[in-house]
Design an enzyme around this catalytic site. Structure first.
Site, PDB file in Angstrom:
ATOM      1  N   VAL A 139      39.984  34.628  35.432  1.00  0.00           N
ATOM      2  CA  VAL A 139      41.142  33.752  35.604  1.00  0.00           C
ATOM      3  C   VAL A 139      42.400  34.413  35.044  1.00  0.00           C
ATOM      4  O   VAL A 139      43.480  34.312  35.636  1.00  0.00           O
ATOM      5  CB  VAL A 139      40.891  32.393  34.945  1.00  0.00           C
ATOM      6  CG1 VAL A 139      42.145  31.523  34.994  1.00  0.00           C
ATOM      7  CG2 VAL A 139      39.743  31.669  35.642  1.00  0.00           C
ATOM      8  N   ASP A 140      42.277  35.096  33.915  1.00  0.00           N
ATOM      9  CA  ASP A 140      43.432  35.831  33.375  1.00  0.00           C
ATOM     10  C   ASP A 140      43.947  36.839  34.388  1.00  0.00           C
ATOM     11  O   ASP A 140      45.165  36.989  34.587  1.00  0.00           O
ATOM     12  CB  ASP A 140      43.035  36.567  32.090  1.00  0.00           C
ATOM     13  CG  ASP A 140      42.843  35.629  30.913  1.00  0.00           C
ATOM     14  OD1 ASP A 140      43.177  34.433  31.033  1.00  0.00           O
ATOM     15  OD2 ASP A 140      42.362  36.102  29.866  1.00  0.00           O
TER      16      ASP A 140
END
Length: 355
Positions: A139-140
């Site tokens: 997700v980062d």
């Protein structure tokens, strides 16, 4: 020039201490290196007025500010987009949050993977496995690419209008936007994705993993009926391709479990290297399942490894993978120590002395 402003009160980026078991205690951690190559580190306390003024002046001298405060902290410090852009209208202020500018919760990759549905879908099916997060901070990375695109579009627009912008990406938004076919399967067909291991919900056999006669694993990514027939011919089982249960992709999805058992039996008679060579000649998508050491034996991976030009020591991984003119810096500087460039940045950029 990317300047990483680090909090003097907390001694900077906490990931410097995120070390693998047995990893050397000296120098930046391998984790820290994965996203800090090429940056300069400025140690600064933005709570006192003097520190805030330095940060403000640095923003005035910059094209882009990337901010990851908890929502509201930027306003408290007077370093929010509205304040800085009022003084420098050409500034592109790029903000990243966990859940959005109006949600005070702190977002972390593992939490967002869970709350955005990735963890629920990932893992072995049924009672064989538990929901599982991805082994990288997916997700980062997704949010970073979303923010990068927003920054580039804002800079492109600024070149034409002279006006900067405030752009914002949340981890939650980036995650949900990346659910792709799994999300549209729910929105358009009402299907709630379940854990399927490596299998694909709409294609078969796609993502399917098998072992050869030596126990060496490989994976198939058969996307068409023609490819499936070629696969069966190479496995010596053309009759499977003629079977009405497997003749089309829709039929194969409906009879997945039966087909997987038949293919596993055939795969167990093959040698992985020989089979992959034959399938490659027939344009059937298939590949070996590789560990990290095997990955970096490949020339494509070696080209992305960043090494010291003096010693050849590995410094990290290049994350600019596209090719072309001026694709990337040949030898980006190694990840910085905490506050390593404070004096240089203050004197070169702002004409100040460190105190």
């Amino acid at each position: 020039d990317v300047i990483k402003v680090e909090n003097r009160r907390t001694r900077g980026d906490v990931t410097r201490g995120w070390r693998l078991r047995g990893e050397a205690a000296q120098g930046p951690s391998a984790y820290f290196r994965c996203c800090n190559l090429g940056k300069r580190s400025l140690a600064l306390d933005c709570v006192p007025a003097a520190g805030r003024d330095v940060c403000r002046r640095l923003a005035m001298a910059s094209d882009v500010v990337v901010a990851s405060y908890k929502p509201g902290d930027d306003v408290k410090l007077g370093l929010d987009a509205a304040t800085l852009r009022a003084e420098n209208p050409r500034l592109v202020y790029a903000q990243i949050t966990g859940y959005g500018v109006d949600d005070p919760r702190v977002g972390y990759d593992a939490l967002i993977q869970a709350e955005a549905g990735f963890t629920f879908m990932n893992g072995e099916p049924g009672d064989r496995g538990r929901p599982t997060k991805m082994p990288v901070a997916l997700v980062d990375l997704l949010a970073a690419h979303q923010l990068k695109e927003a920054i580039l579009l804002a800079l492109w627009r600024r070149d034409r209008t002279g006006e900067g912008a405030h752009v914002h990406v949340s981890l939650m938004g980036a995650a949900v936007a990346s659910l792709a076919n799994q999300a549209t399967g729910y929105l358009c067909a009402g299907a709630i994705p379940q854990r399927m291991g490596s299998e694909h919900p709409s294609i078969c056999p796609y993502g399917s993993a098998f072992d050869d006669k030596n126990g060496d694993p490989l994976i198939l990514a058969v996307g068409s009926d023609a490819q499936f027939r070629s696969l069966c011919e190479e496995l010596g089982c053309s009759e499977i391709a003629d079977d009405p249960r497997f003749k089309t992709n829709v039929a194969r999805v409906d009879h997945r479990s039966v087909l997987m058992a038949l293919l596993a039996e055939k795969m167990a008679t093959q040698s992985r290297a020989d089979l992959l060579e034959r399938l490659n000649k027939r344009k059937v998508p298939a590949g070996a399942i590789a560990d990290m050491a095997t990955v970096f034996n490949a020339p494509q991976a070696q080209a992305l490894a960043v090494r010291s030009p003096e010693t050849g020591e590995a410094l990290g991984l290049r994350q600019v993978a596209w090719l072309g003119d001026n694709a990337s810096v040949a030898h980006p500087r190694q990840a910085p120590d905490y506050g390593e460039h404070t004096e240089d940045v203050l004197s070169e950029v702002l004409g100040l002395k460190a105190e």
